[in-house]
Design an enzyme around this catalytic site. Structure first.
Site, short mmCIF file in Angstrom:
data_model
loop_
_atom_site.label_atom_id
_atom_site.label_comp_id
_atom_site.label_asym_id
_atom_site.label_seq_id
_atom_site.Cartn_x
_atom_site.Cartn_y
_atom_site.Cartn_z
N VAL A 1 0.78 -1.18 0.06
CA VAL A 1 -0.05 -0.01 0.06
C VAL A 1 0.84 1.41 -0.12
CG1 VAL A 1 -1.61 1.28 1.54
CG2 VAL A 1 -2.14 -1.01 1.04
N LYS B 1 14.95 -3.11 3.10
CA LYS B 1 14.30 -2.71 1.91
C LYS B 1 14.30 -1.50 1.39
CE LYS B 1 9.25 -4.39 2.34
NZ LYS B 1 7.86 -4.08 2.97
N PHE C 1 -8.53 1.08 -0.69
CA PHE C 1 -9.32 -0.02 -1.28
C PHE C 1 -8.62 -0.59 -2.34
CE2 PHE C 1 -12.51 2.75 0.61
CZ PHE C 1 -13.31 1.81 1.42
N ARG D 1 -6.56 -3.11 -4.71
CA ARG D 1 -6.10 -4.46 -4.72
C ARG D 1 -4.84 -4.90 -5.28
NH1 ARG D 1 -10.31 -4.98 -9.45
NH2 ARG D 1 -9.44 -3.29 -9.90
N LYS E 1 -14.63 0.24 5.64
CA LYS E 1 -13.26 -0.63 5.10
C LYS E 1 -13.40 -2.07 5.55
CE LYS E 1 -9.55 -2.26 3.64
NZ LYS E 1 -9.45 -2.52 2.20
N ALA F 1 -16.43 -19.69 -7.89
CA ALA F 1 -16.21 -20.69 -6.85
C ALA F 1 -14.99 -21.23 -6.99
CB ALA F 1 -17.63 -21.88 -7.11
N GLY F 2 -14.44 -21.66 -5.93
CA GLY F 2 -13.30 -22.63 -5.98
C GLY F 2 -12.58 -22.59 -4.53
N CYS G 1 -5.61 -9.56 3.62
CA CYS G 1 -6.59 -8.43 4.07
C CYS G 1 -8.06 -9.18 4.52
CB CYS G 1 -7.32 -7.42 2.88
SG CYS G 1 -5.63 -6.30 2.94
N LYS H 1 -3.38 -14.83 -5.28
CA LYS H 1 -4.12 -14.42 -6.51
C LYS H 1 -3.23 -14.30 -7.59
CE LYS H 1 -5.31 -9.41 -6.02
NZ LYS H 1 -6.38 -8.54 -5.76
P1 NAD Z 1 3.09 -4.67 4.39
O1 NAD Z 1 3.38 -5.70 5.50
O2 NAD Z 1 3.18 -5.00 2.83
O3 NAD Z 1 4.09 -3.37 4.44
C1 NAD Z 1 4.05 -2.54 5.73
C2 NAD Z 1 5.44 -2.11 5.69
O4 NAD Z 1 5.54 -1.20 7.00
C3 NAD Z 1 6.75 -2.98 5.74
O5 NAD Z 1 7.26 -2.65 4.77
C4 NAD Z 1 7.46 -2.61 7.32
O6 NAD Z 1 8.68 -2.73 7.07
C5 NAD Z 1 6.91 -1.26 7.63
N1 NAD Z 1 6.87 -0.85 8.75
C6 NAD Z 1 6.43 -1.65 9.86
N2 NAD Z 1 6.68 -0.84 11.11
C7 NAD Z 1 7.14 0.58 10.53
C8 NAD Z 1 7.30 1.47 11.47
N3 NAD Z 1 6.95 1.69 12.57
N4 NAD Z 1 7.77 2.62 10.70
C9 NAD Z 1 7.79 2.53 9.43
N5 NAD Z 1 7.81 1.48 8.61
C10 NAD Z 1 7.29 0.58 9.34
O7 NAD Z 1 1.75 -4.09 4.41
P2 NAD Z 1 0.69 -3.69 3.31
O8 NAD Z 1 0.04 -4.88 2.50
O9 NAD Z 1 1.03 -2.60 2.50
O10 NAD Z 1 -0.49 -3.16 4.09
C11 NAD Z 1 -0.41 -1.78 5.05
C12 NAD Z 1 -1.88 -1.62 5.44
O11 NAD Z 1 -2.84 -1.35 4.42
C13 NAD Z 1 -2.59 -2.50 6.28
O12 NAD Z 1 -3.20 -2.15 7.34
C14 NAD Z 1 -3.50 -3.29 5.62
O13 NAD Z 1 -4.58 -3.98 6.24
C15 NAD Z 1 -4.01 -2.41 4.54
N6 NAD Z 1 -4.17 -2.52 3.23
C16 NAD Z 1 -3.76 -3.34 2.51
C17 NAD Z 1 -4.15 -3.86 1.14
C18 NAD Z 1 -3.27 -4.81 0.35
O14 NAD Z 1 -3.70 -5.09 -0.78
N7 NAD Z 1 -2.14 -5.28 0.62
C19 NAD Z 1 -5.01 -3.35 0.76
C20 NAD Z 1 -5.85 -2.32 1.47
C21 NAD Z 1 -5.40 -1.89 2.64
#
Ligand code: NAD
Length: 486
Positions: free
Chosen positions: A11, A35, A145, A147, A215, A263-264, A271, A331
């Site tokens: 995100v 990273k 939101f 994907r 959300k 279905a599957g 999430c 996916k």
């Molecule tokens: P992720 O785990 O891929 O990334 C999180 C990042 O935050 C990591 O790189 C981690 O090193 C970093 N991090 C952790 N603690 C930290 C700190 N204190 N300071 C700075 N960086 C820090 O997570 P994501 O999939 O990107 O999801 C992030 C948020 O967005 C979550 O709450 C998730 O539910 C939400 N979200 C995700 C998606 C998705 O498709 N992945 C979609 C909508 C919402």
């Protein structure tokens, strides 16, 4: 505007790149130094189609750091996009989130206008951020939101922007941040044209709690839709219906729509699982029960074992067998393995003494690192995975699997009667069967069984009675009017 994005995962990276593309000056901060070094060196630690190309367009407007002092003091807007995984009991683990908020607060500069929370957080968490700082800057919750697999497109062309805010200044700041998206005034990247007819994006300003719940509710609803069709698939199997036809018939009803009716093997990813679990935890804490969300989870997770049951029904005891898994990511379009159905299927098969041979176009490296506990044999091609296997299971519907030359796959199988289990109802059944392979899927009667089940249009005697009854509605039944919004 000068923006800091805290957390560079799926995100944060998409958000930072998008805001930089719109013209903002963005600093992406992550405490994972490896990273950040990767980003600086032009190496992306995650797979997201189009992201590398998109990053070349934003150039110097996007930079990466691992030190809060280099990102926060100058920022006018701070976006928080750190992870909020589930604790063992299901509630959200807010340690990353609270850690990030604390560090942001420590380094805030005088020009900070708003902290924009994008991490998915439980109801009340945004208020907690606001209370931690005495009213300045504004605190806003903007649920994300997007994907995985289409993160950039979803960021540039979202269906809506929801803003949870309790002050006017916060709302105005988000409008300033997203104006080119709200009004769709930016020049689209050549490889991501603006969808036809998209002239503006609606913004919905609501309270913190409403935005937070929206959300979770959106994710729980989508998860429920998939579980619903999986429930119908189980009944379809027993009764001779084909769930793909049922889904098509349902989906053409505009009130229902055809998406999320495949279905599957069910949903997975970072999430739906954790967000439905957190929703149930919040409900429990508030003495409320959410039986629909509970059932959606139960149906979903039972699908993973059902595929193993299907293999057992076809092959008998599974010990000593070999199964090829096509796809590991939860996916297509991502290398994300969080809560991936394929990994659970692999684990269950391995526990039964099955050799698991797996292929995935992008997720193998991640699987090796993240799941060293699983003794999977990783293969370079689907054909190689199928070599010597007793069955092939499609677990992720990557486009390259949908167009497979099944006669080549068949050639890899010396045995008789090899089976293809279409765990996503996505393969061309005729192509599979045409190559001399046995096709199996959730909710679809096998060819052999289809021959003995009455075809639609040739009803049995019982069906005739039912049809006759249905044809005679009460004479003065009031005409049904379409209802908007259902
Ligand atoms: P992720 O785990 O891929 O990334 C999180 C990042 O935050 C990591 O790189 C981690 O090193 C970093 N991090 C952790 N603690 C930290 C700190 N204190 N300071 C700075 N960086 C820090 O997570 P994501 O999939 O990107 O999801 C992030 C948020 O967005 C979550 O709450 C998730 O539910 C939400 N979200 C995700 C998606 C998705 O498709 N992945 C979609 C909508 C919402």
């Amino acid at each position: 505007m000068r923006v800091a994005v805290v957390g560079c995962g799926y995100v944060g990276l998409a958000t930072g790149a998008t805001l930089a593309y719109l013209g903002h000056s963005v600093t992406c901060l992550d405490t994972d130094e490896v990273k950040v070094a990767g980003f600086k060196g032009g190496r992306l630690p995650l797979y997201q189609p189009g992201l590398a190309e998109f990053l070349t367009l934003v150039g110097h407007r996007l930079r990466f750091v691992s030190d809060y002092r280099e990102a926060i003091p100058e920022a006018e807007v701070i976006v928080i996009a750190v992870g909020t995984p589930a604790l063992p009991g299901g509630a959200a683990d807010l340690r990353q989130f609270r850690g990030a908020v604390g560090a942001v607060r420590q380094h805030l500069g005088l020009e900070a206008r708003a902290i924009v929370v994008k991490s998915t957080v439980p109801i009340g968490a945004t208020r907690e951020v606001a209370l931690s700082g005495g009213g300045s800057p504004s605190v806003v919750f903007c649920p994300e939101f997007l994907r995985e697999g289409s993160a950039i497109s979803d960021s540039l062309y979202p269906d809506r922007i929801v803003v949870g805010t309790e002050d006017e200044r916060g709302l105005e700041t988000v409008k300033d941040l997203y104006r080119p998206i709200l009004e769709q005034t930016f020049e689209p990247p050549a490889f991501l044209p603006r969808p036809d007819g998209l002239k503006s994006v609606p913004l919905l300003a609501v309270s913190w709690a409403s935005a937070e719940l929206s959300k979770y509710a959106a994710n729980a609803f989508l998860a429920t839709k998939i579980s619903f069709i999986n429930e119908m698939a189980t009944l379809a199997e027993k009764t001779g219906a084909d769930v793909t036809d049922v889904a098509r018939a349902m989906g053409l009803d505009r009130r229902i729509g055809d998406r999320f009716l495949e279905a599957g093997l069910g949903w997975g990813g970072s999430c739906f699982g954790k967000d439905t679990a957190e929703l149930l935890a919040t409900a429990r804490a508030n003495d409320v029960s959410l039986p629909i969300v509970q059932a959606a989870r139960e149906v979903n997770y039972s699908q993973r074992s059902r595929v193993v049951g299907l293999l057992r029904a076809e092959l008998g005891p599974l010990g000593g067998r070999a199964v090829a898994l096509l796809g590991l990511a939860f996916k297509p379009g991502t290398d994300d393995l969080r809560d991936a159905p394929a990994m659970d299927v692999a684990a269950e098969l391995l526990a039964e003494g099955v050799r698991v041979r797996a292929h995935d176009p992008v997720a193998i490296a991640r699987a090796r690192t993240e799941r060293p506990d699983l003794d999977i044999e990783y293969c370079d091609s689907p054909e190689e995975a199928a070599r010597g296997a007793d069955a092939v299971v499609l677990a992720t519907e990557w486009p390259e699997y949908l167009g497979l030359d099944w006669s080549r796959v068949k050639a890899a199988w010396p045995g008789v009667g090899p089976i293809v289990v279409d765990g996503r109802n996505a393969l061309d059944r005729e192509a599979v069967e045409g190559a001399g392979l046995r096709y199996r899927a959730f909710g679809r009667v096998s060819a052999a069984r289809a021959a003995v089940v009455p075809e639609a249009g040739v009803p049995s005697a019982i069906d005739e009675a039912a049809v006759a009854a249905a044809d005679k509605p009460p004479l003065r039944r009031a005409p049904r009017r379409p209802k908007g919004g259902r």
